[in-house]
Design a protein around this motif. Sequence first.
Motif, PDB file in Angstrom:
ATOM      1  N   VAL A  52       4.171 -95.830  -4.676  1.00  0.00           N
ATOM      2  CA  VAL A  52       4.798 -96.836  -5.535  1.00  0.00           C
ATOM      3  C   VAL A  52       5.869 -97.602  -4.765  1.00  0.00           C
ATOM      4  CG1 VAL A  52       4.366 -95.499  -7.624  1.00  0.00           C
ATOM      5  CG2 VAL A  52       6.548 -95.259  -6.458  1.00  0.00           C
ATOM      6  N   GLY A  53       6.008 -98.893  -5.093  1.00  0.00           N
ATOM      7  CA  GLY A  53       7.031 -99.728  -4.483  1.00  0.00           C
ATOM      8  C   GLY A  53       7.612-100.686  -5.504  1.00  0.00           C
ATOM      9  N   ASN A  54       8.940-100.755  -5.561  1.00  0.00           N
ATOM     10  CA  ASN A  54       9.625-101.612  -6.537  1.00  0.00           C
ATOM     11  C   ASN A  54       9.166-101.304  -7.963  1.00  0.00           C
ATOM     12  OD1 ASN A  54      11.101-103.165  -4.550  1.00  0.00           O
ATOM     13  ND2 ASN A  54       9.149-104.127  -4.050  1.00  0.00           N
ATOM     14  N   ASN A  55       9.146-100.037  -8.288  1.00  0.00           N
ATOM     15  CA  ASN A  55       8.567 -99.554  -9.536  1.00  0.00           C
ATOM     16  C   ASN A  55       9.554 -98.802 -10.400  1.00  0.00           C
ATOM     17  OD1 ASN A  55       5.922-100.086  -8.212  1.00  0.00           O
ATOM     18  ND2 ASN A  55       5.142 -98.901  -9.918  1.00  0.00           N
ATOM     19  N   GLU A  56       9.166 -98.644 -11.675  1.00  0.00           N
ATOM     20  CA  GLU A  56       9.716 -97.610 -12.543  1.00  0.00           C
ATOM     21  C   GLU A  56       8.572 -96.641 -12.805  1.00  0.00           C
ATOM     22  OE1 GLU A  56      11.596 -99.011 -16.114  1.00  0.00           O
ATOM     23  OE2 GLU A  56      12.342-100.812 -15.119  1.00  0.00           O
ATOM     24  N   LEU A  57       8.773 -95.376 -12.457  1.00  0.00           N
ATOM     25  CA  LEU A  57       7.707 -94.383 -12.572  1.00  0.00           C
ATOM     26  C   LEU A  57       8.202 -93.161 -13.327  1.00  0.00           C
ATOM     27  CD1 LEU A  57       4.859 -93.293 -11.764  1.00  0.00           C
ATOM     28  CD2 LEU A  57       5.938 -92.411  -9.675  1.00  0.00           C
ATOM     29  N   GLU A  58       7.462 -92.779 -14.383  1.00  0.00           N
ATOM     30  CA  GLU A  58       7.749 -91.566 -15.139  1.00  0.00           C
ATOM     31  C   GLU A  58       6.507 -90.682 -15.129  1.00  0.00           C
ATOM     32  OE1 GLU A  58       9.139 -92.287 -19.076  1.00  0.00           O
ATOM     33  OE2 GLU A  58      10.467 -93.920 -18.476  1.00  0.00           O
ATOM     34  N   ILE A  59       6.714 -89.405 -14.803  1.00  0.00           N
ATOM     35  CA  ILE A  59       5.605 -88.447 -14.785  1.00  0.00           C
ATOM     36  C   ILE A  59       6.010 -87.223 -15.589  1.00  0.00           C
ATOM     37  CG2 ILE A  59       4.111 -86.999 -13.366  1.00  0.00           C
ATOM     38  CD1 ILE A  59       4.623 -88.907 -11.041  1.00  0.00           C
ATOM     39  N   ALA A  60       5.172 -86.823 -16.548  1.00  0.00           N
ATOM     40  CA  ALA A  60       5.426 -85.633 -17.355  1.00  0.00           C
ATOM     41  C   ALA A  60       4.328 -84.597 -17.121  1.00  0.00           C
ATOM     42  CB  ALA A  60       5.498 -85.993 -18.830  1.00  0.00           C
ATOM     43  N   GLU A  61       4.736 -83.404 -16.680  1.00  0.00           N
ATOM     44  CA  GLU A  61       3.837 -82.249 -16.544  1.00  0.00           C
ATOM     45  C   GLU A  61       2.622 -82.532 -15.671  1.00  0.00           C
ATOM     46  OE1 GLU A  61       4.862 -79.442 -17.539  1.00  0.00           O
ATOM     47  OE2 GLU A  61       6.469 -80.081 -18.882  1.00  0.00           O
ATOM     48  N   GLY A  62       2.796 -83.307 -14.623  1.00  0.00           N
ATOM     49  CA  GLY A  62       1.690 -83.585 -13.715  1.00  0.00           C
ATOM     50  C   GLY A  62       1.425 -82.428 -12.771  1.00  0.00           C
TER      51      GLY A  62
ATOM     52  N   ILE B 158      10.699 -87.369 -13.119  1.00  0.00           N
ATOM     53  CA  ILE B 158       9.629 -86.374 -13.214  1.00  0.00           C
ATOM     54  C   ILE B 158      10.118 -85.219 -14.081  1.00  0.00           C
ATOM     55  CG2 ILE B 158       8.190 -84.744 -11.938  1.00  0.00           C
ATOM     56  CD1 ILE B 158       8.354 -86.648  -9.548  1.00  0.00           C
ATOM     57  N   THR B 159       9.340 -84.887 -15.111  1.00  0.00           N
ATOM     58  CA  THR B 159       9.673 -83.792 -16.011  1.00  0.00           C
ATOM     59  C   THR B 159       8.607 -82.714 -15.889  1.00  0.00           C
ATOM     60  OG1 THR B 159      10.688 -85.346 -17.568  1.00  0.00           O
ATOM     61  CG2 THR B 159      10.181 -83.141 -18.380  1.00  0.00           C
ATOM     62  N   GLY B 160       9.034 -81.515 -15.488  1.00  0.00           N
ATOM     63  CA  GLY B 160       8.066 -80.448 -15.294  1.00  0.00           C
ATOM     64  C   GLY B 160       7.135 -80.785 -14.143  1.00  0.00           C
ATOM     65  N   GLY B 161       5.976 -80.202 -14.156  1.00  0.00           N
ATOM     66  CA  GLY B 161       4.990 -80.511 -13.130  1.00  0.00           C
ATOM     67  C   GLY B 161       5.002 -79.538 -11.979  1.00  0.00           C
ATOM     68  N   THR B 162       3.898 -79.521 -11.235  1.00  0.00           N
ATOM     69  CA  THR B 162       3.710 -78.601 -10.124  1.00  0.00           C
ATOM     70  C   THR B 162       3.161 -79.341  -8.912  1.00  0.00           C
ATOM     71  OG1 THR B 162       3.219 -76.808 -11.690  1.00  0.00           O
ATOM     72  CG2 THR B 162       2.583 -76.466  -9.399  1.00  0.00           C
ATOM     73  N   PHE B 163       3.775 -79.100  -7.763  1.00  0.00           N
ATOM     74  CA  PHE B 163       3.339 -79.681  -6.498  1.00  0.00           C
ATOM     75  C   PHE B 163       3.033 -78.540  -5.535  1.00  0.00           C
ATOM     76  CE2 PHE B 163       5.759 -82.870  -8.631  1.00  0.00           C
ATOM     77  CZ  PHE B 163       5.301 -84.115  -8.188  1.00  0.00           C
TER      78      PHE B 163
ATOM     79  N   ILE C 148      14.504 -85.137 -11.247  1.00  0.00           N
ATOM     80  CA  ILE C 148      13.434 -84.166 -11.468  1.00  0.00           C
ATOM     81  C   ILE C 148      13.977 -83.033 -12.328  1.00  0.00           C
ATOM     82  CG2 ILE C 148      11.838 -82.527 -10.390  1.00  0.00           C
ATOM     83  CD1 ILE C 148      11.847 -84.287  -7.909  1.00  0.00           C
ATOM     84  N   SER C 149      13.285 -82.721 -13.402  1.00  0.00           N
ATOM     85  CA  SER C 149      13.690 -81.646 -14.303  1.00  0.00           C
ATOM     86  C   SER C 149      12.629 -80.551 -14.312  1.00  0.00           C
ATOM     87  CB  SER C 149      13.898 -82.193 -15.722  1.00  0.00           C
ATOM     88  OG  SER C 149      14.889 -83.198 -15.732  1.00  0.00           O
ATOM     89  N   SER C 150      13.004 -79.376 -13.816  1.00  0.00           N
ATOM     90  CA  SER C 150      12.167 -78.173 -13.905  1.00  0.00           C
ATOM     91  C   SER C 150      10.834 -78.282 -13.177  1.00  0.00           C
ATOM     92  CB  SER C 150      11.909 -77.809 -15.371  1.00  0.00           C
ATOM     93  OG  SER C 150      13.132 -77.621 -16.044  1.00  0.00           O
ATOM     94  N   GLY C 151      10.775 -79.001 -12.088  1.00  0.00           N
ATOM     95  CA  GLY C 151       9.547 -79.077 -11.303  1.00  0.00           C
ATOM     96  C   GLY C 151       9.400 -77.897 -10.364  1.00  0.00           C
ATOM     97  N   ILE C 152       8.166 -77.634  -9.934  1.00  0.00           N
ATOM     98  CA  ILE C 152       7.875 -76.558  -8.996  1.00  0.00           C
ATOM     99  C   ILE C 152       7.260 -77.168  -7.735  1.00  0.00           C
ATOM    100  CG2 ILE C 152       6.499 -74.495  -8.553  1.00  0.00           C
ATOM    101  CD1 ILE C 152       6.626 -73.929 -11.565  1.00  0.00           C
ATOM    102  N   PHE C 153       7.879 -76.896  -6.575  1.00  0.00           N
ATOM    103  CA  PHE C 153       7.402 -77.384  -5.283  1.00  0.00           C
ATOM    104  C   PHE C 153       7.140 -76.164  -4.405  1.00  0.00           C
ATOM    105  CE2 PHE C 153       9.764 -80.724  -7.255  1.00  0.00           C
ATOM    106  CZ  PHE C 153       9.106 -81.891  -6.908  1.00  0.00           C
TER     107      PHE C 153
ATOM    108  N   GLY D 131      14.213 -75.936 -11.813  1.00  0.00           N
ATOM    109  CA  GLY D 131      13.057 -76.020 -10.940  1.00  0.00           C
ATOM    110  C   GLY D 131      13.150 -75.120  -9.726  1.00  0.00           C
ATOM    111  N   THR D 132      12.077 -75.116  -8.930  1.00  0.00           N
ATOM    112  CA  THR D 132      11.963 -74.213  -7.786  1.00  0.00           C
ATOM    113  C   THR D 132      11.388 -74.943  -6.583  1.00  0.00           C
ATOM    114  OG1 THR D 132      11.574 -72.323  -9.260  1.00  0.00           O
ATOM    115  CG2 THR D 132      10.942 -72.060  -6.955  1.00  0.00           C
TER     116      THR D 132
END
Length: 222
Positions: free
Chosen positions: A95-105, A128-133, A156-161, A185-186
Amino acid sequence: EEGGGGISIRDSLKIDISDGVFESNKAGSHGGAICAETTEVNITGGRFIMNSSGENGGAVNLTNCKAVMSKGTASSKGATFTLNTAGARGGAVCVGNNELEIAEGTFSSNTAGTNGGAIYANVATVEITGGTFTSNNSSGAKGGGAMCLNDCVTTISSGIFNTNSSIENGGGLYVEKGMMTMNGGTISGNTAGGNGGGVYNAGTFQMHDGKNTGNTARTTSY
């Protein structure tokens, strides 16, 4: 913006995609599955599997967009990005020059030839809310096995990396300029051939009530 192996959108008011499957699409330039510019993009659930681009955004490339990736109607999980590949930035999403929201991805086993194994963001607001990477990889001079963020404001709220890797810096996250705040998150089990097994910070990085453990690098920046 050129590309969009599956869908190419430009100067459109809005596009809504719900619980779709984008698999094995290819673009010589940007956005193996979707390439969008100056458009509002809403992706609800869905799966992006084995898409590829010669340059940026193995699955999705967004420029000057407002984009929301939210939970699907068929399950409680958000969009899933697996085994997508970009020749340059953003193995799954760029993404470039964006507003990006991701939930539980869920982002797993995506690969970038340069920076941002799963996500690369430039001059963007990212939430980013939740989600796993997991098991994402980058091979560039900067890095960011899971995410590379350049001049962004990121929360980022509560994501896992977990178990992401970079040949260079930031096995999990690479932050350059801008500000990143992680609440909960972790960050664990990530590896970098250079610096910052968990996080490489060249901007402002704040972590509250989270865990940063078991990461490996030649030198640790955070």
